[in-house]
Scaffold this motif. Structure first.
Motif, short mmCIF file in Angstrom:
data_model
loop_
_atom_site.label_atom_id
_atom_site.label_comp_id
_atom_site.label_asym_id
_atom_site.label_seq_id
_atom_site.Cartn_x
_atom_site.Cartn_y
_atom_site.Cartn_z
N MET A 1 -15.72 -7.38 2.05
CA MET A 1 -14.69 -7.99 2.91
C MET A 1 -13.35 -7.32 2.67
O MET A 1 -12.87 -7.23 1.54
N LYS A 2 -12.75 -6.81 3.71
CA LYS A 2 -11.43 -6.22 3.59
C LYS A 2 -10.52 -6.82 4.65
O LYS A 2 -10.98 -7.49 5.57
N TYR A 3 -9.23 -6.53 4.50
CA TYR A 3 -8.29 -6.97 5.53
C TYR A 3 -8.53 -6.16 6.79
O TYR A 3 -9.02 -5.02 6.73
N PRO A 4 -8.12 -6.68 7.94
CA PRO A 4 -8.17 -5.86 9.15
C PRO A 4 -7.37 -4.58 8.94
O PRO A 4 -6.43 -4.56 8.14
N LYS A 5 -7.73 -3.54 9.67
CA LYS A 5 -7.15 -2.21 9.47
C LYS A 5 -5.62 -2.21 9.52
O LYS A 5 -4.96 -1.60 8.69
N SER A 6 -5.06 -2.92 10.50
CA SER A 6 -3.61 -2.90 10.66
C SER A 6 -2.92 -3.53 9.45
O SER A 6 -1.85 -3.09 9.04
N VAL A 7 -3.54 -4.56 8.87
CA VAL A 7 -2.95 -5.21 7.70
C VAL A 7 -3.02 -4.27 6.49
O VAL A 7 -2.05 -4.12 5.75
N ASP A 8 -4.16 -3.61 6.33
CA ASP A 8 -4.30 -2.61 5.26
C ASP A 8 -3.26 -1.50 5.39
O ASP A 8 -2.70 -1.02 4.40
N GLN A 9 -3.01 -1.12 6.63
CA GLN A 9 -2.04 -0.05 6.90
C GLN A 9 -0.63 -0.50 6.49
O GLN A 9 0.12 0.26 5.87
N LEU A 10 -0.30 -1.75 6.79
CA LEU A 10 1.02 -2.26 6.42
C LEU A 10 1.13 -2.40 4.90
O LEU A 10 2.17 -2.06 4.31
N ILE A 11 0.05 -2.84 4.26
CA ILE A 11 0.04 -2.95 2.79
C ILE A 11 0.31 -1.57 2.18
O ILE A 11 1.15 -1.44 1.28
N SER A 12 -0.34 -0.54 2.68
CA SER A 12 -0.13 0.77 2.07
C SER A 12 1.26 1.32 2.41
O SER A 12 1.84 2.08 1.63
N ALA A 13 1.83 0.91 3.54
CA ALA A 13 3.22 1.30 3.85
C ALA A 13 4.18 0.65 2.84
O ALA A 13 5.06 1.32 2.29
N PHE A 14 3.97 -0.63 2.56
CA PHE A 14 4.84 -1.32 1.60
C PHE A 14 4.72 -0.73 0.19
O PHE A 14 5.68 -0.71 -0.57
N ARG A 15 3.51 -0.28 -0.14
CA ARG A 15 3.30 0.25 -1.49
C ARG A 15 4.12 1.50 -1.75
O ARG A 15 4.30 1.90 -2.90
N GLN A 16 4.61 2.13 -0.72
CA GLN A 16 5.43 3.33 -0.92
C GLN A 16 6.87 2.99 -1.31
O GLN A 16 7.65 3.88 -1.61
N LEU A 17 7.22 1.69 -1.28
CA LEU A 17 8.57 1.30 -1.66
C LEU A 17 8.68 1.21 -3.17
O LEU A 17 7.71 0.91 -3.86
N PRO A 18 9.88 1.45 -3.73
CA PRO A 18 10.04 1.45 -5.18
C PRO A 18 9.77 0.08 -5.79
O PRO A 18 10.30 -0.92 -5.32
N GLY A 19 8.91 0.04 -6.81
CA GLY A 19 8.64 -1.20 -7.52
C GLY A 19 7.69 -2.14 -6.82
O GLY A 19 7.54 -3.28 -7.24
N VAL A 20 7.08 -1.70 -5.73
CA VAL A 20 6.16 -2.57 -5.00
C VAL A 20 4.72 -2.16 -5.33
O VAL A 20 4.30 -1.05 -4.99
#
Lengths: 202, 202
Positions: A1-20
């Motif tokens: 079970m994974k998140y829908p693709k768009s949610v995964d995409q947003l999660i990986s976008a946020f992970r590029q921020l410092p300290g996230v």
């Protein structure tokens, strides 16, 4: 079970921020999915869109701006004899919001960090030297941060600038207002002692 | 002196995220302005765009999904006799990634919180009751969190469901793996004692 693709995409976008990290990126993304109205999501998209289309670095001082030159460089009421050299635009903003300085700025866009491939060419040092030649500057205040890279960058700039007619100064480091001696770190303490001011003549 | 409008707009968008204050929102925004390539900014915009257009709550279980019904509700290999009731989609994800549970879920979309205007109607409680009528459920596992609102929500659901033929259970609370007794908080400790298992017959 994974998140829908768009949610995964947003999660990986946020992970590029410092300290996230993974958990925080997940929390941010789910908060947007669950709690953001259309307007709030649009605000995010539109802001990034506007940044892509309107924001650039001021060709004079290196500050981020949407007009050329930036508001500070345009402002003829500011003291045109002093330049404060800072690492990032947020440092400039911090000094500005203190309303304690009314000269010009130069934003380096980072600090020297050979291990990360940041040498003098990656910073706005060349344009700083150009400004110092052509403008009416009398004093350069080195206001990079008090850590290894900030100190190294200040020292490098000092070697470039000493021998000129310019006054070169370093912003003072010491105990902050409300700071307690017992909690001060060694570096702050050593700078506080080094920069002590005499209260009596001896 | 302020940031350009688009940067201010992004800062205020970030401030709407949980636990993000002024300084963090500023750091995130300047990181995007200074360090994000076009692709990374596009990823942010596109992800939010896709969320706006493709994500909805599964009409059966309340999980976030981009297909109807969601992957879990579609999966006939899962144990159709158990429903685990969780607060948010991220709780479902946490349980799923532990691979310790293979039944169905019901995502409440929050917890009861009268002070914030969240009553039973704001949660997916009605659709839970519908499911329990029409589906082949035998056990409902209440897995809301161990805090005042989570406990209140579990207690509320228990009052609604007791008297039916369903087995109602509460997920166990106690000392976590690697947890030290000396550092456990009072609530965890009291739950750990309350839920103790006998090792000898008495």
């Amino acid at each position: 079970m994974k998140y829908p693709k768009s949610v995964d995409q947003l999660i990986s976008a946020f992970r590029q921020l410092p300290g996230v990290g993974a958990k925080t990126a997940e929390r941010f993304s789910l908060h947007i999915v669950n709690h953001f109205e259309k307007e709030a999501m649009d605000q995010f998209k539109d802001a990034i869109d506007a940044i892509q289309t309107t924001i650039f670095h001021c060709p004079i001082c290196g500050n981020i701006t949407d007009i050329n030159p930036c508001l500070i460089c345009q402002d003829t009421k500011r003291d045109q004899h002093m330049i404060m050299v800072v690492e990032e635009a947020k440092d400039l903003m911090a000094v500005e919001s203190s309303q304690t300085y009314h000269g010009l700025y130069h934003v380096l866009g980072g600090v020297l960090s050979p291990a990360d491939g940041v040498g003098p060419e990656q910073l706005t040092i060349k344009s700083l030297l150009e400004r110092l030649k052509s403008e009416t500057i009398k004093e350069v205040i080195l206001a990079t941060n008090l850590n290894a890279k900030g100190e190294m960058t200040a020292a490098y700039l000092l070697t470039l600038l000493q021998g000129t007619d310019l006054t070169i100064s370093r912003i003072a480091h010491g105990l902050p207002a409300g700071g307690h001696l017992e909690f001060a770190d060694d570096l702050t303490l050593s700078k506080a002692l080094e920069g002590r001011t005499k209260l009596t003549k001896s």
